[in-house]
Design a protein around this motif. Structure first.
Motif, PDB file in Angstrom:
ATOM      1  N   VAL A  20       0.884  -1.162   0.000  1.00 45.97           N
ATOM      2  CA  VAL A  20       0.000   0.000   0.000  1.00 45.97           C
ATOM      3  C   VAL A  20       0.923   1.213   0.000  1.00 45.97           C
ATOM      4  O   VAL A  20       1.808   1.319   0.846  1.00 45.97           O
ATOM      5  CB  VAL A  20      -0.897   0.026   1.255  1.00 45.97           C
ATOM      6  N   TYR A  36      -0.486  14.797   6.302  1.00 41.28           N
ATOM      7  CA  TYR A  36      -1.686  14.007   6.046  1.00 41.28           C
ATOM      8  C   TYR A  36      -1.494  13.178   4.781  1.00 41.28           C
ATOM      9  O   TYR A  36      -0.784  13.577   3.854  1.00 41.28           O
ATOM     10  CB  TYR A  36      -2.921  14.899   5.929  1.00 41.28           C
ATOM     11  N   SER A  67      -6.063  -2.583   1.458  1.00 45.08           N
ATOM     12  CA  SER A  67      -5.787  -1.159   1.266  1.00 45.08           C
ATOM     13  C   SER A  67      -6.309  -0.341   2.444  1.00 45.08           C
ATOM     14  O   SER A  67      -5.646   0.590   2.916  1.00 45.08           O
ATOM     15  CB  SER A  67      -6.418  -0.677  -0.041  1.00 45.08           C
ATOM     16  N   GLU A  68      -7.496  -0.686   2.936  1.00 44.58           N
ATOM     17  CA  GLU A  68      -8.079   0.046   4.063  1.00 44.58           C
ATOM     18  C   GLU A  68      -7.251  -0.152   5.335  1.00 44.58           C
ATOM     19  O   GLU A  68      -7.043   0.796   6.097  1.00 44.58           O
ATOM     20  CB  GLU A  68      -9.519  -0.409   4.299  1.00 44.58           C
ATOM     21  N   ASN A  76      -4.262   1.958   4.987  1.00 43.75           N
ATOM     22  CA  ASN A  76      -4.643   3.357   5.136  1.00 43.75           C
ATOM     23  C   ASN A  76      -4.787   3.729   6.613  1.00 43.75           C
ATOM     24  O   ASN A  76      -4.365   4.810   7.040  1.00 43.75           O
ATOM     25  CB  ASN A  76      -5.960   3.598   4.397  1.00 43.75           C
ATOM     26  N   LEU A 116       1.360   5.605  -0.698  1.00 44.70           N
ATOM     27  CA  LEU A 116       0.664   6.885  -0.794  1.00 44.70           C
ATOM     28  C   LEU A 116       1.653   8.017  -0.595  1.00 44.70           C
ATOM     29  O   LEU A 116       2.793   7.809  -0.189  1.00 44.70           O
ATOM     30  CB  LEU A 116      -0.470   6.955   0.244  1.00 44.70           C
ATOM     31  N   GLY A 143      -2.505   6.470   8.535  1.00 42.99           N
ATOM     32  CA  GLY A 143      -3.113   7.590   9.231  1.00 42.99           C
ATOM     33  C   GLY A 143      -2.729   7.636  10.696  1.00 42.99           C
ATOM     34  O   GLY A 143      -2.477   8.710  11.261  1.00 42.99           O
ATOM     35  N   SER A 190      -9.258  -4.479  -1.512  1.00 43.42           N
ATOM     36  CA  SER A 190      -9.850  -3.282  -0.913  1.00 43.42           C
ATOM     37  C   SER A 190      -9.679  -3.290   0.603  1.00 43.42           C
ATOM     38  O   SER A 190      -9.349  -2.260   1.218  1.00 43.42           O
ATOM     39  CB  SER A 190     -11.331  -3.198  -1.288  1.00 43.42           C
ATOM     40  N   THR A 201      -2.465  11.061   1.241  1.00 46.34           N
ATOM     41  CA  THR A 201      -3.363  11.047   0.101  1.00 46.34           C
ATOM     42  C   THR A 201      -4.097   9.705   0.060  1.00 46.34           C
ATOM     43  O   THR A 201      -3.839   8.821   0.883  1.00 46.34           O
ATOM     44  CB  THR A 201      -2.595  11.225  -1.211  1.00 46.34           C
ATOM     45  N   VAL A 202      -5.007   9.548  -0.886  1.00 42.86           N
ATOM     46  CA  VAL A 202      -5.703   8.263  -1.060  1.00 42.86           C
ATOM     47  C   VAL A 202      -4.672   7.193  -1.429  1.00 42.86           C
ATOM     48  O   VAL A 202      -3.843   7.401  -2.324  1.00 42.86           O
ATOM     49  CB  VAL A 202      -6.776   8.379  -2.161  1.00 42.86           C
ATOM     50  N   PRO A 203      -4.688   6.036  -0.754  1.00 48.46           N
ATOM     51  CA  PRO A 203      -3.668   5.021  -1.016  1.00 48.46           C
ATOM     52  C   PRO A 203      -3.914   4.250  -2.311  1.00 48.46           C
ATOM     53  O   PRO A 203      -5.037   4.134  -2.784  1.00 48.46           O
ATOM     54  CB  PRO A 203      -3.792   4.089   0.190  1.00 48.46           C
ATOM     55  N   ALA A 204      -2.827   3.742  -2.868  1.00 52.22           N
ATOM     56  CA  ALA A 204      -2.893   2.803  -3.987  1.00 52.22           C
ATOM     57  C   ALA A 204      -2.307   1.485  -3.508  1.00 52.22           C
ATOM     58  O   ALA A 204      -1.556   1.448  -2.533  1.00 52.22           O
ATOM     59  CB  ALA A 204      -2.105   3.340  -5.172  1.00 52.22           C
TER      60      ALA A 204
END
Length: 208
Positions: free
Chosen positions: A67, A138, A115-116, A119, A69, A123, A112, A140-143
């Motif tokens: 993951v 902060y 990834s969460e 994330n 970001l 965070g 998914s 960004t949206v993860p890939a």
């Protein structure tokens, strides 16, 4: 020499505390998400060079899930949460309680969920570092990708531009009964960001 050693030890103590608080926050957040108690071991924290990262995950050709970001704010950089395929499967089945489909690659739902989880970890660790330094940071949206470790790090370099020479490694271990599921969390600040972070902590920065 003793003064230099004390500075270095203090710097690592601060980073270890960031890792401890981040792991605690991540365990709480994951417990709420999954509605079950989540245990995480006290993380091992290291400062290492960018070149050492691939060695830590088994080599540039090692197949991994990652993951990744971008960190934005006053101390920008790049974040990677890296797991072996076996660790990723165990994390989803044993910790998240997801029934794995059993194919060679994870399904879209499994990816998914992974990834969460990444994330939430990102965070939690970033919030801890931001609180300690009073710097705005902060994610960004993860890939998420599955590839050789060297290719993933190279892609991050290509996507986000020049990375710094230093990385913060937080070995993240989830506990499930007697089993340990290990992942590695790398923060690679931009070249100017690590000095900002340590200056905010009142700690002299050096590359040693």
């Amino acid at each position: 020499m003793e003064l230099f050693k004390n500075f270095k030890d203090f710097k690592m103590d601060v980073l270890k505390e960031v890792g401890n608080i981040g792991a605690g926050n991540a365990a709480t957040a994951l417990s709420q998400l999954l509605n079950k108690p989540i245990d995480m071991a006290v993380p091992k924290v290291q400062l290492l060079s960018f070149e050492e990262i691939t060695d830590k995950v088994g080599g540039a050709e090692e197949l991994v899930y990652a993951v990744f970001l971008r960190v934005e704010g006053e101390a920008p950089g790049n974040l990677f949460f890296i797991l072996s395929p076996e660790a990723a499967t165990n994390l989803l089945s044993r910790i998240a309680g997801i029934e794995i489909s059993g194919g060679e690659e994870l399904s879209e739902m499994e990816l998914s969920a992974l990834s969460e989880i990444g994330n939430i970890l990102a965070g939690s660790y970033l919030s801890s570092l931001a609180d300690f330094t009073s710097l705005s940071m902060y994610p960004t949206v993860p890939a998420l990708a599955m590839d050789m470790a060297g290719a993933i790090l190279g892609y991050g370099l290509l996507q986000f531009g020049q990375m710094g020479d230093d990385a913060l490694l937080i070995d993240t271990t989830f506990l499930e009964g007697q089993n340990e599921i290990e992942g590695q969390f790398f923060l690679i600040p931009d070249p100017e960001s690590f000095p900002k972070i340590f200056k905010a902590l009142g700690v002299p920065f050096d590359n040693d």
